[in-house]
Enzyme design. Structure first.
Site, PDB file in Angstrom:
ATOM      1  N   ASN A 122       0.836  -1.202   0.000  1.00 24.99           N
ATOM      2  CA  ASN A 122       0.000   0.000   0.000  1.00 24.99           C
ATOM      3  C   ASN A 122       0.873   1.255   0.000  1.00 24.99           C
ATOM      4  O   ASN A 122       2.094   1.180   0.188  1.00 24.99           O
ATOM      5  CB  ASN A 122      -0.886  -0.007   1.256  1.00 24.99           C
ATOM      6  CG  ASN A 122      -2.200   0.732   1.039  1.00 24.99           C
ATOM      7  OD1 ASN A 122      -2.332   1.558   0.136  1.00 24.99           O
ATOM      8  ND2 ASN A 122      -3.178   0.430   1.873  1.00 24.99           N
ATOM      9  N   PHE A 123       0.233   2.395  -0.185  1.00 23.47           N
ATOM     10  CA  PHE A 123       0.860   3.722  -0.046  1.00 23.47           C
ATOM     11  C   PHE A 123       2.041   3.950  -0.999  1.00 23.47           C
ATOM     12  O   PHE A 123       3.000   4.626  -0.630  1.00 23.47           O
ATOM     13  CB  PHE A 123       1.310   3.975   1.405  1.00 23.47           C
ATOM     14  CG  PHE A 123       0.210   3.828   2.418  1.00 23.47           C
ATOM     15  CD1 PHE A 123      -0.912   4.629   2.373  1.00 23.47           C
ATOM     16  CD2 PHE A 123       0.286   2.862   3.417  1.00 23.47           C
ATOM     17  CE1 PHE A 123      -1.941   4.487   3.308  1.00 23.47           C
ATOM     18  CE2 PHE A 123      -0.734   2.718   4.355  1.00 23.47           C
ATOM     19  CZ  PHE A 123      -1.853   3.531   4.294  1.00 23.47           C
ATOM     20  N   LEU A 124       2.007   3.358  -2.178  1.00 22.95           N
ATOM     21  CA  LEU A 124       3.049   3.646  -3.172  1.00 22.95           C
ATOM     22  C   LEU A 124       2.875   5.097  -3.625  1.00 22.95           C
ATOM     23  O   LEU A 124       1.839   5.463  -4.180  1.00 22.95           O
ATOM     24  CB  LEU A 124       2.938   2.692  -4.362  1.00 22.95           C
ATOM     25  CG  LEU A 124       3.793   3.023  -5.590  1.00 22.95           C
ATOM     26  CD1 LEU A 124       5.275   3.096  -5.246  1.00 22.95           C
ATOM     27  CD2 LEU A 124       3.574   1.998  -6.686  1.00 22.95           C
ATOM     28  N   LYS A 133      11.344   9.940 -13.175  1.00 24.13           N
ATOM     29  CA  LYS A 133      12.604   9.276 -12.774  1.00 24.13           C
ATOM     30  C   LYS A 133      12.473   7.756 -12.701  1.00 24.13           C
ATOM     31  O   LYS A 133      13.429   7.068 -12.345  1.00 24.13           O
ATOM     32  CB  LYS A 133      13.059   9.799 -11.396  1.00 24.13           C
ATOM     33  CG  LYS A 133      13.386  11.275 -11.361  1.00 24.13           C
ATOM     34  CD  LYS A 133      14.743  11.554 -11.954  1.00 24.13           C
ATOM     35  CE  LYS A 133      15.134  13.009 -11.752  1.00 24.13           C
ATOM     36  NZ  LYS A 133      16.347  13.346 -12.486  1.00 24.13           N
ATOM     37  N   THR A 158      -4.105  -3.127  -4.398  1.00 15.04           N
ATOM     38  CA  THR A 158      -5.213  -2.589  -5.191  1.00 15.04           C
ATOM     39  C   THR A 158      -4.726  -1.369  -5.957  1.00 15.04           C
ATOM     40  O   THR A 158      -3.742  -0.730  -5.584  1.00 15.04           O
ATOM     41  CB  THR A 158      -6.395  -2.159  -4.296  1.00 15.04           C
ATOM     42  OG1 THR A 158      -5.915  -1.240  -3.304  1.00 15.04           O
ATOM     43  CG2 THR A 158      -7.066  -3.334  -3.625  1.00 15.04           C
ATOM     44  N   LEU A 407      -7.023  -0.697   2.959  1.00 13.38           N
ATOM     45  CA  LEU A 407      -7.057   0.697   3.429  1.00 13.38           C
ATOM     46  C   LEU A 407      -6.610   1.650   2.322  1.00 13.38           C
ATOM     47  O   LEU A 407      -5.760   1.321   1.524  1.00 13.38           O
ATOM     48  CB  LEU A 407      -6.124   0.853   4.649  1.00 13.38           C
ATOM     49  CG  LEU A 407      -6.520  -0.022   5.847  1.00 13.38           C
ATOM     50  CD1 LEU A 407      -5.483   0.073   6.931  1.00 13.38           C
ATOM     51  CD2 LEU A 407      -7.886   0.375   6.383  1.00 13.38           C
TER      52      LEU A 407
END
Length: 407
Positions: A122-124, A133, A158, A407
């Site tokens: 998550n949170f990429l 870059k 997701t 989430l």
């Protein structure tokens, strides 16, 4: 894409022996360096918060952007048994500024009849000025390496984007609560055949929940909640398997400052709301979490307070013939109806849900409207036939393929 659905489930590639996993981190472009983030350090969690709040997911019109709080990140990134090496950042070598992040947390998944350990990715996020870059693929490779070093070969994630190849696709639905504000910020519109005043009346909720025995979840409830959760999750083709410790973390650790009284159903720094129904024993529970969005460039409002439906369960589901009798649907309308009342009293503007679990059964009755956002579910290194999400598949009803709330 376009391949026939697999005839049987299983790994795509065999699990790597740990001694065969690359030992050194993958090289980054010049001027950047790896950084493992310490989520216990307020300074570092603020760096992640700042990066996400300015550069993370936006809607297509760039009007709203997720704003994950520091409390939310602590709750999401520190389940029992988490690995700090899976909280990966990229910094500018010269000034140490955090410019990219990706995270993973361990989970146990059941997909149809197979149970395996996996990482939930998550949170990429990459800073907007550095999107050229090619940092994202290196972040993904590096977090994959770190996961392999723990002997784990599968992952779930997701994305709004369609990549090869989703195991399921679900749709976001929205239940409007604060109509004047939602119309003002253009989150929703007054339909042609309606006035604003009538729309406010249509979406009005009661001021107090209805179910007898409804109260906030407490520590003493956790063993019963864990049993109810495990049994209810059997309804779905893909679901998490959780220990009692994981259930405790999930439903109790995000409740905010519990020493302070809960005023109007909200505590300072609260990110998770969890309630049980107790009639001699616990018969039902529901939960939802807070994930506000920054409202970009609006003269009056800067924050959209959004609640997201999380996990729930009802023992009505275990009665014989329940799917034919509509009894579960009726119970869920009452249960999630009370969740909407609590969210409205806690000053949320909108209540969001995704077409997974049994959500499709109650969305119309509770006046949820279809959003334009789709959520695609992906499994890394695991092959399985498509799972019922926004549409039914075979004899599995819409949503019933997916029991994982990301989430």
């Amino acid at each position: 894409m376009g391949e026939e659905p697999p005839s049987e489930d299983g790994c795509i590639e065999p699990t790597k022996a740990i001694e065969d996993v690359r030992r050194e981190p993958y090289p980054l472009p010049k001027d950047f360096e790896w950084s493992i983030l310490d989520i216990d350090d307020p300074k570092q969690i603020k760096e992640v918060y700042d990066l996400l709040s300015l550069n993370y997911v936006e809607d297509d019109d760039a009007a709203f952007r997720f704003q994950y709080s520091a409390e939310f990140l602590e709750w999401a990134l520190k389940p029992p048994g988490y690995f700090k090496e899976w909280h990966l950042g990229v910094r500018v070598s010269s000034n140490k500024k955090l410019v990219a992040f990706i995270s993973g947390v361990p989970t146990t998944l059941r997909v149809r009849g197979n149970v395996f350990r996996a990482s939930e990715i998550n949170f990429l996020c990459v800073h907007k000025k550095l999107r050229s870059k090619r940092l994202a693929p290196v972040l993904i490779k590096e977090v994959t390496r770190q996961v392999h070093l723990q002997g784990i070969a599968q992952a779930i994630y997701t994305a709004g984007l369609v990549l090869p190849t989703p195991v399921s696709t679900c749709r976001y639905y929205h239940r409007s609560l604060n109509i004047p504000k939602l119309v003002d910020v253009k989150f929703t519109y007054v339909p042609r055949n309606m006035t604003l005043a009538r729309m406010i009346r249509v979406y009005k909720t009661d001021t107090t929940p209805h179910l007898p025995g409804l109260r906030e979840m407490e520590e003493k409830d956790i063993p019963q909640v864990a049993d109810l959760f495990a049994q209810y999750m059997q309804r779905f083709n893909m679901a998490p398997i959780m220990t009692v410790g994981e259930i405790r973390h999930l439903f109790l650790s995000g409740r905010g400052n519990v020493e302070k009284p809960c005023e109007k159903y909200r505590r300072p720094k609260q990110v998770l709301w969890a309630y049980v129904v107790e009639e001699h024993r616990i018969t039902d529970f529901f939960s939802f979490y807070s994930l506000p969005s920054t409202i970009i460039n609006h003269p009056r409002h800067n924050l959209l307070e959004a609640a997201y439906l999380f996990y729930y369960a009802s023992n009505v589901a275990f009665e014989p013939g329940v799917d034919e009798s509509n009894k579960l649907k009726t119970r869920l309308v009452d249960l999630i109806g009370d969740a909407l009342i609590i969210a409205n009293q806690a000053n949320f503007d909108v209540f969001n849900a995704v077409t997974l679990m049994d959500n499709v059964s109650f969305m119309d009755d509770l006046k949820f409207g279809a959003g334009d956002g789709l959520l695609n579910f992906y499994l890394y290194n695991w092959r399985t036939a498509p799972l019922a999400g926004v549409n039914a598949i075979g004899d599995v009803g819409a949503g019933r393929g997916v029991g994982v709330v990301m989430l």
